[in-house]
Design a protein around this motif. Structure first.
Motif, PDB file in Angstrom:
ATOM      1  N   LEU A   1       0.864  -1.174   0.000  1.00  0.00           N
ATOM      2  CA  LEU A   1       0.000   0.000   0.000  1.00  0.00           C
ATOM      3  C   LEU A   1       0.903   1.226   0.000  1.00  0.00           C
ATOM      4  O   LEU A   1       1.510   1.566   1.020  1.00  0.00           O
ATOM      5  CB  LEU A   1      -0.902   0.008   1.238  1.00  0.00           C
ATOM      6  CG  LEU A   1      -1.832   1.228   1.391  1.00  0.00           C
ATOM      7  CD1 LEU A   1      -2.781   1.361   0.205  1.00  0.00           C
ATOM      8  CD2 LEU A   1      -2.605   1.154   2.714  1.00  0.00           C
TER       9      LEU A   1
ATOM     10  N   GLU B   1       1.121   0.821   5.666  1.00  0.00           N
ATOM     11  CA  GLU B   1       1.002   1.957   4.760  1.00  0.00           C
ATOM     12  C   GLU B   1       2.367   2.602   4.548  1.00  0.00           C
ATOM     13  O   GLU B   1       3.074   2.922   5.502  1.00  0.00           O
ATOM     14  CB  GLU B   1       0.035   2.995   5.321  1.00  0.00           C
ATOM     15  CG  GLU B   1      -0.175   4.170   4.356  1.00  0.00           C
ATOM     16  CD  GLU B   1      -1.088   5.248   4.930  1.00  0.00           C
ATOM     17  OE1 GLU B   1      -1.695   5.981   4.124  1.00  0.00           O
ATOM     18  OE2 GLU B   1      -1.171   5.359   6.178  1.00  0.00           O
TER      19      GLU B   1
ATOM     20  N   GLU C   1      -2.361   3.720  -2.570  1.00  0.00           N
ATOM     21  CA  GLU C   1      -2.692   2.876  -3.731  1.00  0.00           C
ATOM     22  C   GLU C   1      -2.111   1.486  -3.534  1.00  0.00           C
ATOM     23  O   GLU C   1      -0.953   1.328  -3.135  1.00  0.00           O
ATOM     24  CB  GLU C   1      -2.127   3.519  -4.998  1.00  0.00           C
ATOM     25  CG  GLU C   1      -2.440   2.751  -6.275  1.00  0.00           C
ATOM     26  CD  GLU C   1      -1.821   3.412  -7.504  1.00  0.00           C
ATOM     27  OE1 GLU C   1      -1.839   2.788  -8.580  1.00  0.00           O
ATOM     28  OE2 GLU C   1      -1.299   4.543  -7.368  1.00  0.00           O
ATOM     29  N   GLN C   2      -2.901   0.468  -3.828  1.00  0.00           N
ATOM     30  CA  GLN C   2      -2.416  -0.902  -3.756  1.00  0.00           C
ATOM     31  C   GLN C   2      -1.540  -1.193  -4.975  1.00  0.00           C
ATOM     32  O   GLN C   2      -1.951  -0.959  -6.109  1.00  0.00           O
ATOM     33  CB  GLN C   2      -3.592  -1.899  -3.727  1.00  0.00           C
ATOM     34  CG  GLN C   2      -4.387  -1.902  -2.434  1.00  0.00           C
ATOM     35  CD  GLN C   2      -3.629  -2.553  -1.285  1.00  0.00           C
ATOM     36  OE1 GLN C   2      -2.618  -3.220  -1.484  1.00  0.00           O
ATOM     37  NE2 GLN C   2      -4.122  -2.351  -0.064  1.00  0.00           N
ATOM     38  N   ARG C   3      -0.328  -1.698  -4.716  1.00  0.00           N
ATOM     39  CA  ARG C   3       0.590  -2.028  -5.802  1.00  0.00           C
ATOM     40  C   ARG C   3       1.083  -3.457  -5.607  1.00  0.00           C
ATOM     41  O   ARG C   3       1.344  -3.899  -4.468  1.00  0.00           O
ATOM     42  CB  ARG C   3       1.803  -1.069  -5.801  1.00  0.00           C
ATOM     43  CG  ARG C   3       1.437   0.407  -5.835  1.00  0.00           C
ATOM     44  CD  ARG C   3       0.802   0.822  -7.158  1.00  0.00           C
ATOM     45  NE  ARG C   3       1.738   0.727  -8.248  1.00  0.00           N
ATOM     46  CZ  ARG C   3       2.512   1.740  -8.656  1.00  0.00           C
ATOM     47  NH1 ARG C   3       2.472   2.907  -8.016  1.00  0.00           N
ATOM     48  NH2 ARG C   3       3.313   1.586  -9.679  1.00  0.00           N
TER      49      ARG C   3
ATOM     50  N   ASN D   1       1.308   5.233  -0.871  1.00  0.00           N
ATOM     51  CA  ASN D   1       0.655   6.524  -1.114  1.00  0.00           C
ATOM     52  C   ASN D   1      -0.836   6.351  -1.392  1.00  0.00           C
ATOM     53  O   ASN D   1      -1.406   6.982  -2.289  1.00  0.00           O
ATOM     54  CB  ASN D   1       1.345   7.268  -2.261  1.00  0.00           C
ATOM     55  CG  ASN D   1       2.782   7.610  -1.945  1.00  0.00           C
ATOM     56  OD1 ASN D   1       3.151   7.788  -0.783  1.00  0.00           O
ATOM     57  ND2 ASN D   1       3.621   7.690  -2.961  1.00  0.00           N
TER      58      ASN D   1
END
Length: 855
Positions: free
Chosen positions: A6, A70, A10-12, A8
């Motif tokens: 996670l 996060e 956004e899930q990557r 910024n």
């Protein structure tokens, strides 16, 4: 290993090796380059990101550990946070090279999120895991407090002063640097790019008998392996003397541990470095020469065809030897100063891209044209087929004047006809690039009964290491400035720069003068004791005034503000019994008969003015300086002025950013071009000048050293300074008060930041930094072991700017970059001498609370 992160908000999802660091994932897989790779050892803080709300060093954080937490990088700040941190760091003058800045911003966010109103000590402690080599930390602390006030709603972000002389104009490059958007070379990605690596031997001196690269060529991902025979042009290069081989050939000797023998290009950096283990070299290790005394001894092997003496400098005025006999007081001592590592935060990097039957090299250097000249020769290409472009330069201080990675990246790109990136690790940077010269200085100084200086005799020996670099020129400055900024009728100075098998020594902030200044100022303290004068008084009565002559017989000009700097610090010195004082001076420009030209071109396009100059900015704020000069000259607002720097295809050659020269030389060239533009604007608008180009050039004419003129012009100008270092009860430096004769301050905010950074660098030189070498090999090859001062170790600094007209050029601006560091070590040494009566003859100073074991 598949990772779900996670980042910024956004899930990557990324597939990466199991041992990969979070920094590698962020930079290489997610292309979030705001976090910088300054050291790879968790020492510098440039890679700081937030993980689960806490500041972590991404280079030492396993990527797997970040799963489920996060991650916030500088790119993930909210729009309001971006506005506030940009304002705070810019308004405080806390941005110079910018390489460390995004990491500092993330540390500031972590601190202010948990403690909205921290005190100064809390800020210093929070930032003690960060290094900044440019600013001296004081303005970073101010920036954090400003950001806190803005986040609390107490103040609103504002713009800086309008551009013009003497204005606190906000530097245009600051926002991109604060937010991690500024592009440094290692941030670049080019389609189809390969990665380079360099093979070196583990010893300083060896005879190379054979090199076998067969197995290396067969390793996974490897595209090319090059040796000396693959170089199409001149193999030996050098900034001035062509004595440094791009690759050492079979049958030759290596001269230091950083010498390159082979190059690898592969599809990944890991594959390139892994292939180095398969290069087999048959060599005979030879005893290294590790001191000038060894190199100059009868029967010593010649390290270069010309022998082991690189250069000799002699300065003579009057009859010093005879004059010493008439002196009431004479002191003689031998001083030693060490090698020092520049420790700029951005390791060396280059990306070479084949295009248009030539090469474009993106790099980080102090002189694009100097690099261009050598690459043209190395590659045997027409000059127009080689282009050198500076990206952002993450600090330099003299350490990015020589070829480092540019020629190796270029050779690999030319051989493969593919783009190649070559970035040194921090260990490679420390091992390979030139250092500050270690020197031994024997000095005899005499005065009359009243404390007036009569004569000086000095012998300087500089260890210039394996290659010349700028060693001959550094020695010259050490000699020409060994008198200090004082009136001495009789002077004899001899200096020798000697080749050894130690790392090369070259340009470093102060260019030889910090070494000789330490000796001269220490001598002056002894004469003050002998005559019963105070250290301040003996400097005051011997300080240069208009009409006096320097050791080179140059007449001192009317703009000298040395005595003004002494007056500015007098109260600070006299208020403490444990205060030390030192004066210093430094030339502006190359001088000594060297052709030295600044150039600029102004082009009117689209209702705007664009400044083009080959001058490199390495954090000193060159873009702001040139915009302010154009605005002052033309009356145009900064909003209509742009600046393009350091691109051999687009900008005129303005010389190397060295010798504190660019504000004066390129500043004056820009002023002249702007004056022509201003004349053309009378009764017209920019729209009416569309397509017009205005050229500016300034040539600073000087005379060679030891010219037969009665009063030669050795340099076009000099800057002067006085510093006071005040110790606390524990013997630590509590405060530094410094005054600088700057001529005219173009931008006082940026100028103060330069000075504060220079003072902290000088404090490190005095107290904590050392660079021991054993058998030619640096003992300390990590950033964390160099003794660099951190935010919680730095004293308060009070800076006084003395503006006394300056030179007739660039509105009177004089250089400050080098002078900022020169008197510091001597001032600190003087403070300890007054505290305990012990004369300390070596740097870093012994017997202080800062001294460390394991030297």
């Amino acid at each position: 290993m598949r990772l779900e992160l996670l980042v910024n908000g956004e899930q990557r999802v990324v597939d990466v090796p199991e041992d990969v660091s979070l920094l590698e994932v962020l930079r290489e897989d997610l292309r979030l380059t705001g976090a910088k790779n300054g050291c790879g050892e968790g020492t510098c803080g440039a890679c700081t990101v937030l993980l689960g709300g806490k500041a972590v060093r991404a280079c030492r954080t396993p990527a797997a550990r970040a799963a489920g937490q996060e991650i916030i990088t500088v790119e993930g700040l909210s729009p309001r946070e971006k506005e506030i941190y940009t304002f705070a760091f810019t308004a405080a003058g806390a941005v110079q090279c910018g390489f460390c800045t995004p990491g500092m911003v993330m540390e500031a966010k972590a601190l202010l999120d948990r403690q909205p109103e921290p005190g100064e000590d809390e800020i210093r402690q929070a930032f003690k895991a960060h290094l900044c080599r440019c600013t001296g930390y004081q303005k970073i602390i101010t920036a954090v407090r400003l950001a806190g006030r803005a986040l609390r709603g107490e103040i609103e972000p504002r713009a800086g002063d309008p551009a013009g002389m003497g204005k606190a104009f906000f530097r245009p490059d600051a926002p991109a640097k604060v937010l991690g958007e500024a592009v440094f070379v290692d941030d670049m990605q080019v389609p189809g790019m390969l990665y380079g690596a360099v093979f070196r031997l583990p010893c300083a001196r060896a005879k190379v008998k054979a090199i076998d690269v067969t197995a290396a060529k067969e390793q996974p991902g490897v595209v090319a392996v090059l040796t000396a025979g693959d170089i199409p042009g001149e193999r030996y290069q050098g900034h001035i003397f062509k004595d440094w081989p791009a690759l050492v050939a079979v049958g030759e000797e290596t001269r230091y541990a950083g010498d390159a023998l082979a190059l690898v290009a592969a599809r990944s950096s890991r594959e390139a470095r892994a292939a180095l283990d398969y290069i087999k070299v048959d060599y005979e290790e030879l005893p290294p020469l590790t001191s000038p005394q060894d190199s100059l001894a009868p029967g010593a092997p010649a390290l270069h065809p010309k022998g082991n003496l690189l250069s000799e400098t002699v300065i003579k005025k009057g009859d010093a030897e005879a004059a010493l006999k008439s002196c009431a007081h004479v002191v003689t001592n031998t001083y030693t100063t060490p090698f020092t590592e520049h420790a700029f935060l951005e390791p060396e990097s280059a990306v070479a891209v084949p295009e248009d039957s030539g090469l474009t090299i993106y790099t980080s250097t102090q002189g694009v044209y100097e690099i261009h000249t050598q690459l043209v020769s190395l590659l045997n290409l027409p000059p127009e087929k080689v282009r050198v472009v500076n990206k952002c330069v993450g600090g330099a201080f003299g350490g990015k004047e020589d070829l480092s990675v540019q020629h190796h990246a270029a050779l690999l790109a030319w051989a493969t006809q593919k783009p190649v990136k070559l970035t040194w690790t921090r260990r490679e940077s420390i091992l390979c690039h030139p250092k500050r010269h270690a020197m031994t200085i024997t000095m005899t100084t005499g005065c009359d009964a009243e404390g007036n200086l009569v004569a000086l005799v000095a012998d300087l020996v500089a260890d210039t290491g394996a290659y010349a670099s700028l060693g001959a020129q550094v020695l010259e400055r050490a000699c020409t400035h060994a008198t200090g900024p004082y009136r001495i009728p009789n002077v004899t100075i001899r200096g020798r720069a000697v080749y050894t098998n130690n790392p090369p020594a070259g340009a470093f902030r102060g260019f030889g003068v910090p070494q000789s200044n330490f000796a001269m100022e220490s001598q002056l303290n002894l004469l003050a004791t002998a005559t019963g004068l105070s250290p301040w008084q003996i400097r005051w009565q011997n300080a240069l005034e208009p009409g006096d002559t320097l050791g080179t017989r140059q007449v001192v000009s009317a703009d000298i503000g040395l005595k003004d700097t002494l007056l500015a610090v007098k109260e600070a010195f006299e208020s403490s019994p444990c205060a030390g004082i030192a004066c210093g001076f430094k030339n502006v420009g190359l001088g000594v008969g060297t052709r030295d030209v600044g150039r600029a071109r102004l082009a009117v396009s689209g209702g705007r003015v664009k400044i083009y100059s080959g001058a490199a900015c390495m954090g000193q704020g060159m873009e702001a300086v040139l915009i302010q000069i154009v605005a002052e000259t033309t009356g145009l607002p900064a909003a209509l002025i742009d600046c393009v720097l350091a691109d051999t295809a687009r900008t005129p050659d303005a010389g190397c950013t060295t010798a504190s020269r660019q504000s004066l030389f390129t500043g004056e060239a820009t002023r002249r071009a702007a004056a022509d533009l201003a004349a053309a604007l009378k009764g017209r608008t920019l729209a009416g000048l569309e397509g017009r180009v205005f050229q500016g050039e300034f040539y600073g004419a000087t005379d060679p050293l030891n010219s037969n003129k009665e009063h030669p012009v050795t340099h076009v100008g000099y800057s002067y300074a006085t510093q006071v270092a005040i110790l606390d009860e524990e013997g630590r430096v509590a405060k530094v008060v410094a005054a600088y004769d700057v001529g005219r301050a173009i931008n006082p905010l940026n100028l103060e930041g330069q000075i504060e950074g220079g003072i902290v660098m000088g404090l490190g030189y005095a107290l904590t930094e050392d660079f021991p070498v054993q058998d030619g090999i640096p003992v300390r090859q990590t950033l964390g072991r160099l003794g660099l001062l951190r935010s919680h170790q730095v004293p308060q600094m009070e800076v006084h700017l003395i503006e006394k007209g300056g030179t007739p050029y660039a509105y009177g601006a004089k250089g400050i970059g080098e002078l900022a560091t020169i008197p510091t070590a001597a001032a600190v040494a003087g403070a300890y001498y007054r505290r305990d009566g012990k004369l300390r003859l070596s740097l870093p100073l012994e017997g202080t609370p800062y001294a460390r074991s394991g030297k």
